[in-house]
Design a protein around this motif. Structure first.
Motif, PDB file in Angstrom:
ATOM      1  N   SER A  78      -7.137  -7.699  -4.023  1.00 39.01           N
ATOM      2  CA  SER A  78      -6.609  -7.895  -5.380  1.00 39.01           C
ATOM      3  C   SER A  78      -5.432  -6.985  -5.681  1.00 39.01           C
ATOM      4  O   SER A  78      -4.560  -7.332  -6.474  1.00 39.01           O
ATOM      5  CB  SER A  78      -7.715  -7.681  -6.415  1.00 39.01           C
ATOM      6  N   ILE A  79      -5.403  -5.795  -5.075  1.00 38.83           N
ATOM      7  CA  ILE A  79      -4.287  -4.864  -5.287  1.00 38.83           C
ATOM      8  C   ILE A  79      -3.923  -4.258  -3.935  1.00 38.83           C
ATOM      9  O   ILE A  79      -4.689  -3.479  -3.379  1.00 38.83           O
ATOM     10  CB  ILE A  79      -4.670  -3.744  -6.278  1.00 38.83           C
ATOM     11  N   VAL A  80      -2.770  -4.626  -3.413  1.00 38.91           N
ATOM     12  CA  VAL A  80      -2.338  -4.129  -2.114  1.00 38.91           C
ATOM     13  C   VAL A  80      -1.612  -2.798  -2.308  1.00 38.91           C
ATOM     14  O   VAL A  80      -0.577  -2.751  -2.979  1.00 38.91           O
ATOM     15  CB  VAL A  80      -1.391  -5.122  -1.418  1.00 38.91           C
ATOM     16  N   PRO A  81      -2.133  -1.702  -1.762  1.00 43.13           N
ATOM     17  CA  PRO A  81      -1.424  -0.418  -1.857  1.00 43.13           C
ATOM     18  C   PRO A  81      -0.039  -0.521  -1.221  1.00 43.13           C
ATOM     19  O   PRO A  81       0.155  -1.247  -0.238  1.00 43.13           O
ATOM     20  CB  PRO A  81      -2.324   0.547  -1.064  1.00 43.13           C
ATOM     21  N   GLU A  82       0.907   0.202  -1.786  1.00 45.06           N
ATOM     22  CA  GLU A  82       2.296   0.111  -1.326  1.00 45.06           C
ATOM     23  C   GLU A  82       2.426   0.390   0.166  1.00 45.06           C
ATOM     24  O   GLU A  82       3.202  -0.274   0.860  1.00 45.06           O
ATOM     25  CB  GLU A  82       3.167   1.086  -2.116  1.00 45.06           C
ATOM     26  N   ILE A  83       1.676   1.339   0.692  1.00 46.34           N
ATOM     27  CA  ILE A  83       1.840   1.684   2.102  1.00 46.34           C
ATOM     28  C   ILE A  83       1.238   0.629   3.031  1.00 46.34           C
ATOM     29  O   ILE A  83       1.420   0.697   4.245  1.00 46.34           O
ATOM     30  CB  ILE A  83       1.249   3.068   2.432  1.00 46.34           C
ATOM     31  N   LEU A  84       0.522  -0.362   2.446  1.00 49.31           N
ATOM     32  CA  LEU A  84      -0.050  -1.438   3.259  1.00 49.31           C
ATOM     33  C   LEU A  84       0.598  -2.785   2.969  1.00 49.31           C
ATOM     34  O   LEU A  84       0.049  -3.827   3.332  1.00 49.31           O
ATOM     35  CB  LEU A  84      -1.561  -1.542   3.003  1.00 49.31           C
ATOM     36  N   VAL A  85       1.778  -2.782   2.338  1.00 53.73           N
ATOM     37  CA  VAL A  85       2.378  -4.043   1.905  1.00 53.73           C
ATOM     38  C   VAL A  85       2.737  -4.953   3.076  1.00 53.73           C
ATOM     39  O   VAL A  85       2.872  -6.167   2.910  1.00 53.73           O
ATOM     40  CB  VAL A  85       3.624  -3.762   1.023  1.00 53.73           C
ATOM     41  N   ASP A  86       2.860  -4.403   4.285  1.00 53.59           N
ATOM     42  CA  ASP A  86       3.171  -5.247   5.436  1.00 53.59           C
ATOM     43  C   ASP A  86       2.052  -6.220   5.780  1.00 53.59           C
ATOM     44  O   ASP A  86       2.231  -7.081   6.643  1.00 53.59           O
ATOM     45  CB  ASP A  86       3.505  -4.383   6.655  1.00 53.59           C
ATOM     46  N   VAL A  87       0.919  -6.113   5.107  1.00 58.52           N
ATOM     47  CA  VAL A  87      -0.157  -7.073   5.317  1.00 58.52           C
ATOM     48  C   VAL A  87       0.293  -8.486   4.923  1.00 58.52           C
ATOM     49  O   VAL A  87      -0.281  -9.481   5.376  1.00 58.52           O
ATOM     50  CB  VAL A  87      -1.413  -6.660   4.529  1.00 58.52           C
TER      51      VAL A  87
END
Length: 507
Positions: A330-339
């Motif tokens: 529901s909320i993608v952390p900025e450091i994992l946005v490459d998901v």
């Protein structure tokens, strides 16, 4: 140029990992009650192989480590004895623990880093591997409480906000995170802090009310929070439609009684459709539903974390009695946005300041939920309006038109869920007649071809032929095949029975 090369490199690396992980056997999500098993560093996912491994990698792919030297000593933890451990494991506790996540300056003073500054209670008596998994979970919690990363500065005003996320560990155990971010009391500017309740129970409205009480007590004193939370831990979680009362003492106010009522429809207790329909028109919701029902990649965009978490959960519930079987964050952390580059289906919530990092995807639906949007569908495949047969689209829209602005949450949830539930009753509600059992006690066999050929409407048959190829339908049928023949139970089967009776009356 170097940035583009780096991004392509990350894309290739992530795609390679995903292909390798996806090739491994996947476990099935067996819960079709409306509560979604969540996977990953974020949320619900029946694909229990690929993204769980990604979740386990969270601590290693963080771009920075917590500065343990700057972390203050927490108060003495409250340990759980064996009987309380058992009581929690039996599902009777409201929550597992409360953590306070604060933004602390790094050693060089150049940035703020989220750190857990208090946990109530701490769990003792765990084996070494359990402690290691617990540490990974706690680190993940800091990411989801402050997904924006280090972009913070001291503030004098900050409206409190509430949102949720779900964590699933390698062993498949699920934890829901209910988070309230607010400015702590006191003079002068400071960064916000987050109060996060971790629970195996999925009931957003109920935990929002609990967080209201936490915030009220925080404004008086931090010390006022923990007696209330301890009382809550000692109370049994109410059955659907029932109420539990918590007594709590507040200076100058005396003893207060807080009533916590659980919604009657347990499969709708984690959702409020009001946010979804305040961000999107009925027609736009139908387009999102069409993409989700065929298990496509969907990214929701908004600045408000509460909007992202509420909308993505609402979309997942529209699929009931089927369960989203892929990546759900529901909320993608900025450091994992490459998901967002993963080639597998997903439902993701991304904050709007990261929009330019998600719009270069193909075969994806990017939905802007913000008020100041130029367009709702920033990126789309283009065929979303042709997935659901036109006649059935009109029936859903007609049912949705029966709601009113002053509707209660319970009434709104009922109207919306029934509209989409009726859609599944009409399209695949005849499935039970095509699960054949050779003898009593043996696994059934679903006759797929006969099932969709029994549908008279060509457009509906065309949709169903696509839908039965999805993992959510496949899992649903696998569970039916494993059951012994006999009448099915649950809301979906009640609606199927009502629909069949109404057809008989009309003939």
């Amino acid at each position: 140029m170097s940035g583009a090369v780096t991004r392509r490199g990350k894309r290739a690396q992530l795609t390679s990992l995903w292909k390798r992980w996806s090739a491994q056997p996947k476990e099935s999500n067996s819960d079709v009650s409306g509560k979604r098993n969540a996977v990953a560093s974020g949320e619900s996912d029946g694909q229990q192989g690929a993204f769980k491994r990604f979740s386990a990698m969270l601590p290693s792919i963080r771009r920075r480590k917590r500065d343990k030297g700057n972390e203050p000593e927490p108060p003495e933890p409250v340990a759980l004895d064996a009987s309380r451990q058992y009581r929690y494991a039996s599902g009777q506790y409201f929550f597992e623990y409360l953590v306070v996540v604060s933004l602390k300056k790094s050693k060089d003073g150049s940035r703020y880093e989220p750190q857990i500054t208090y946990q109530f209670p701490k769990r003792d008596g765990m084996a070494r591997f359990q402690k290691e998994e617990e540490e990974k979970t706690l680190k993940a919690i800091t990411l989801f409480c402050f997904p924006e990363g280090i972009s913070w500065a001291p503030l004098t005003e900050y409206p409190s906000e509430t949102f949720s996320f779900v964590l699933t560990e390698i062993d498949g155990s699920r934890r829901n995170g209910y988070c309230r971010r607010l400015l702590p009391g006191g003079k002068g500017a400071c960064p916000p802090e987050a109060y996060c309740i971790i629970s195996t129970l999925a009931c957003f409205g109920l935990f929002s009310k609990i967080l209201d009480e936490v915030e009220k007590r925080r404004q008086i004193s931090m010390a006022m929070i923990y007696p209330f939370m301890q009382k809550l831990r000692e109370a049994p979680f109410p059955a659907p439609g029932q109420t539990v009362e918590i007594k709590s003492f507040i200076p100058e106010s005396g003893t207060e009684i807080i009533s916590l009522t659980r919604p009657s429809d347990s499969w709708l207790e984690h959702v409020n459709f009001a946010t979804l329909f305040s961000c999107l028109t009925d027609e736009e919701v139908l387009l999102v539903f069409a993409a989700a029902v065929l298990e496509r990649r969907i990214i929701f965009i908004a600045e408000d974390l509460g909007t992202l978490s509420q909308v993505i959960h609402a979309v997942a519930v529209l699929l009931y009695p089927f369960t989203w079987q892929h990546t759900f964050i529901s909320i993608v952390p900025e450091i994992l946005v490459d998901v967002v580059m993963a080639p597998t289906p997903y439902l993701l919530g991304v904050q709007k300041h990261l929009l330019d990092q998600v719009t270069d995807q193909t075969d994806v639906l990017v939905v802007d939920l913000s008020e100041n949007k130029d367009e709702t569908f920033v990126v789309s495949t283009g065929d979303e309006d042709s997935i659901v047969p036109q006649k059935l689209r009109e029936e859903i829209l007609e049912r949705l038109s029966g709601r009113h602005a002053e509707e209660t949450v319970e009434k709104l949830n009922s109207i919306v869920s029934e509209a989409f539930l009726h859609f599944f009753v009409k399209t695949v509600g005849h499935y039970a007649s095509y699960v054949k059992y050779s003898s009593k006690g043996e696994r059934g066999v679903f006759e797929k071809r006969s099932f969709y050929k029994a549908i008279k409407s060509k457009t509906t048959r065309h949709f169903v032929k696509k839908f039965i190829q999805t993992q959510m339908f496949d899992l649903f049928i696998q569970e039916v095949e494993q059951l012994q023949s006999g009448p099915q139970q649950g809301i979906f089967h009640d609606r199927i029975s009502q629909y069949n009776k109404s057809k008989l009356k009309s003939h």
